[in-house]
Design a protein around this motif. Structure first.
Motif, PDB file in Angstrom:
ATOM      1  N   THR A 117       0.832  -1.208   0.000  1.00 27.27           N
ATOM      2  CA  THR A 117       0.000   0.000   0.000  1.00 27.27           C
ATOM      3  C   THR A 117       0.868   1.260   0.000  1.00 27.27           C
ATOM      4  O   THR A 117       0.511   2.262  -0.626  1.00 27.27           O
ATOM      5  CB  THR A 117      -0.942   0.029   1.218  1.00 27.27           C
ATOM      6  N   HIS A 154      -8.266   4.230  -4.204  1.00 31.71           N
ATOM      7  CA  HIS A 154      -9.448   4.782  -4.878  1.00 31.71           C
ATOM      8  C   HIS A 154      -9.342   4.800  -6.407  1.00 31.71           C
ATOM      9  O   HIS A 154     -10.186   5.422  -7.063  1.00 31.71           O
ATOM     10  CB  HIS A 154      -9.761   6.210  -4.397  1.00 31.71           C
ATOM     11  N   GLN A 179     -12.984  -5.442  -8.985  1.00 31.14           N
ATOM     12  CA  GLN A 179     -13.716  -5.899  -7.807  1.00 31.14           C
ATOM     13  C   GLN A 179     -13.017  -5.318  -6.597  1.00 31.14           C
ATOM     14  O   GLN A 179     -11.854  -4.911  -6.662  1.00 31.14           O
ATOM     15  CB  GLN A 179     -13.745  -7.431  -7.747  1.00 31.14           C
ATOM     16  N   SER A 180     -13.732  -5.221  -5.505  1.00 33.04           N
ATOM     17  CA  SER A 180     -13.151  -4.666  -4.292  1.00 33.04           C
ATOM     18  C   SER A 180     -13.920  -5.173  -3.084  1.00 33.04           C
ATOM     19  O   SER A 180     -15.134  -5.422  -3.179  1.00 33.04           O
ATOM     20  CB  SER A 180     -13.191  -3.134  -4.332  1.00 33.04           C
ATOM     21  N   ALA A 181     -13.214  -5.336  -1.995  1.00 35.57           N
ATOM     22  CA  ALA A 181     -13.866  -5.816  -0.774  1.00 35.57           C
ATOM     23  C   ALA A 181     -14.934  -4.831  -0.311  1.00 35.57           C
ATOM     24  O   ALA A 181     -15.998  -5.219   0.183  1.00 35.57           O
ATOM     25  CB  ALA A 181     -12.831  -6.031   0.316  1.00 35.57           C
ATOM     26  N   SER A 182     -14.664  -3.546  -0.490  1.00 30.01           N
ATOM     27  CA  SER A 182     -15.620  -2.527  -0.048  1.00 30.01           C
ATOM     28  C   SER A 182     -16.724  -2.288  -1.071  1.00 30.01           C
ATOM     29  O   SER A 182     -17.778  -1.747  -0.747  1.00 30.01           O
ATOM     30  CB  SER A 182     -14.899  -1.209   0.203  1.00 30.01           C
ATOM     31  N   MET A 183     -16.486  -2.672  -2.334  1.00 28.50           N
ATOM     32  CA  MET A 183     -17.435  -2.478  -3.425  1.00 28.50           C
ATOM     33  C   MET A 183     -17.922  -1.030  -3.475  1.00 28.50           C
ATOM     34  O   MET A 183     -19.104  -0.732  -3.552  1.00 28.50           O
ATOM     35  CB  MET A 183     -18.632  -3.430  -3.286  1.00 28.50           C
ATOM     36  N   ASN A 184     -16.970  -0.125  -3.408  1.00 30.97           N
ATOM     37  CA  ASN A 184     -17.272   1.307  -3.412  1.00 30.97           C
ATOM     38  C   ASN A 184     -17.360   1.793  -4.861  1.00 30.97           C
ATOM     39  O   ASN A 184     -16.349   1.884  -5.564  1.00 30.97           O
ATOM     40  CB  ASN A 184     -16.187   2.065  -2.647  1.00 30.97           C
ATOM     41  N   GLU A 185     -18.552   2.126  -5.315  1.00 25.60           N
ATOM     42  CA  GLU A 185     -18.765   2.538  -6.694  1.00 25.60           C
ATOM     43  C   GLU A 185     -18.014   3.829  -7.033  1.00 25.60           C
ATOM     44  O   GLU A 185     -17.547   3.997  -8.160  1.00 25.60           O
ATOM     45  CB  GLU A 185     -20.267   2.727  -6.957  1.00 25.60           C
ATOM     46  N   GLN A 187     -15.129   4.808  -5.894  1.00 25.91           N
ATOM     47  CA  GLN A 187     -13.735   4.459  -6.147  1.00 25.91           C
ATOM     48  C   GLN A 187     -13.567   3.847  -7.533  1.00 25.91           C
ATOM     49  O   GLN A 187     -12.603   4.151  -8.241  1.00 25.91           O
ATOM     50  CB  GLN A 187     -13.221   3.500  -5.070  1.00 25.91           C
ATOM     51  N   ASN A 211     -18.640  -8.517  -7.476  1.00 21.60           N
ATOM     52  CA  ASN A 211     -17.890  -9.508  -6.719  1.00 21.60           C
ATOM     53  C   ASN A 211     -17.285 -10.522  -7.678  1.00 21.60           C
ATOM     54  O   ASN A 211     -17.916 -10.939  -8.641  1.00 21.60           O
ATOM     55  CB  ASN A 211     -18.827 -10.201  -5.718  1.00 21.60           C
TER      56      ASN A 211
END
Length: 229
Positions: A117, A154, A179-185, A187, A211
C-alpha cells in the motif's frame, strides 16, 4: 387331321408364350435385385464421402478469433493472494473466447500488504508508470480489450496506465473491470476516469464492478455488451 395339326400348333405357341413370360419375370427380379445392390453401393459411397467431408476442416475457413473485428484481449493485473482479479479475468476469457494476458511488473511489489500500500500510494502521488516485464510489442490485432485491476487508493494501479499509454488505442473498444472488498462505486468511477485519461482515443465503455464470484453478473455484463463468444 387338320384339327390335330391346329391343336398341336396352338400347344407349341402356348409353350413359347409361357417361356417368354417366365423369362421376363425372372429378368425383372434380377433387375430389381441389381438395382437394390447398386442403390446400397451408392448409399455406402455417399456415406463415406459425407463422413470424409465432415471430418475434414476446409482450408479456407479461418480459425475462431482470427477475424480482427471479433478478436478479444483480456488484460489484467493482480497482486493479492486471493487472486480475485485473476478469477474475474479467467471467467471473462472463458466466456468471450479471447486471449488472456497478465501484466507482470519489472519490479515485483512487496508480498506484505502494508508495504504494498505504501508503494502504491507513492506511485499514485507521483503519477508513476511502473515498467512492465512482459509488455507485448503489438496488440493491433485486437479490436476490443477488457482491462482488469484491483482498486488501489481509490483508483486503478498506475501500472494499468503504463499498459494503456504504450499503444495507440484509437477506435479500440475498452471495457474496464474490477472488484473490491468494499465495493465502493465511487472508487471504481475514479478508476474509470484514470482509464479514460490513459486510453487516448479508445472507446472506453461503462465498466464492470462486481464480486469476483458473481459469475451471473459477469455473464450478464458480457451479454449486454455483445462480448460473449
Amino acid at each position: 387331321m387338320m384339327k390335330r395339326w391346329i391343336a398341336l400348333f396352338m400347344s407349341i405357341m402356348l409353350m413359347f408364350s409361357l417361356a417368354a413370360c417366365g423369362t421376363d419375370y425372372v429378368s425383372g427380379v434380377d433387375n430389381r435385385q441389381s438395382g437394390t445392390d447398386n442403390s446400397r453401393e451408392e448409399s455406402s459411397e455417399n456415406s463415406q464421402i459425407q463422413t470424409a467431408e465432415e471430418g475434414t476442416e476446409p482450408s479456407d475457413v479461418p480459425e475462431a478469433g482470427n477475424d480482427k473485428d471479433g478478436k478479444t484481449l483480456v488484460v489484467y493485473f493482480s497482486w493479492s493472494s486471493s487472486g480475485n482479479t485473476e478469477k474475474m479475468a479467467t471467467t471473462i476469457q472463458e466466456q468471450t473466447g479471447g486471449t488472456i494476458y497478465e501484466i507482470i511488473p519489472v519490479d515485483a511489489y512487496p508480498t506484505d500488504y502494508t508495504e504494498t500500500t505504501e508503494v502504491a500510494q507513492e506511485e499514485k502521488d507521483n503519477n508513476a508508470r511502473p515498467e512492465i516485464a512482459n509488455l507485448p510489442e503489438n496488440i493491433s490485432e485486437y479490436s476490443r480489450i477488457l482491462v482488469g485491476y484491483p482498486i488501489w487508493w481509490h483508483t486503478a494501479p498506475m501500472i494499468i496506465g503504463t499498459f494503456l499509454e504504450h499503444y495507440d488505442l484509437t477506435g479500440i473498444d475498452v471495457y474496464p473491470f474490477s472488484q473490491s472488498a468494499s465495493m465502493n462505486e465511487e472508487q471504481f468511477e475514479e478508476s474509470m476516469e484514470f482509464v479514460r485519461g490513459c486510453a487516448g482515443d479508445a472507446n472506453v465503455h461503462d465498466g464492470l464492478f462486481v464480486n469476483a464470484d458473481d459469475t451471473d453478473a459477469i455473464i450478464t455484463y458480457l451479454n449486454e455488451n455483445g462480448l460473449m463468444e
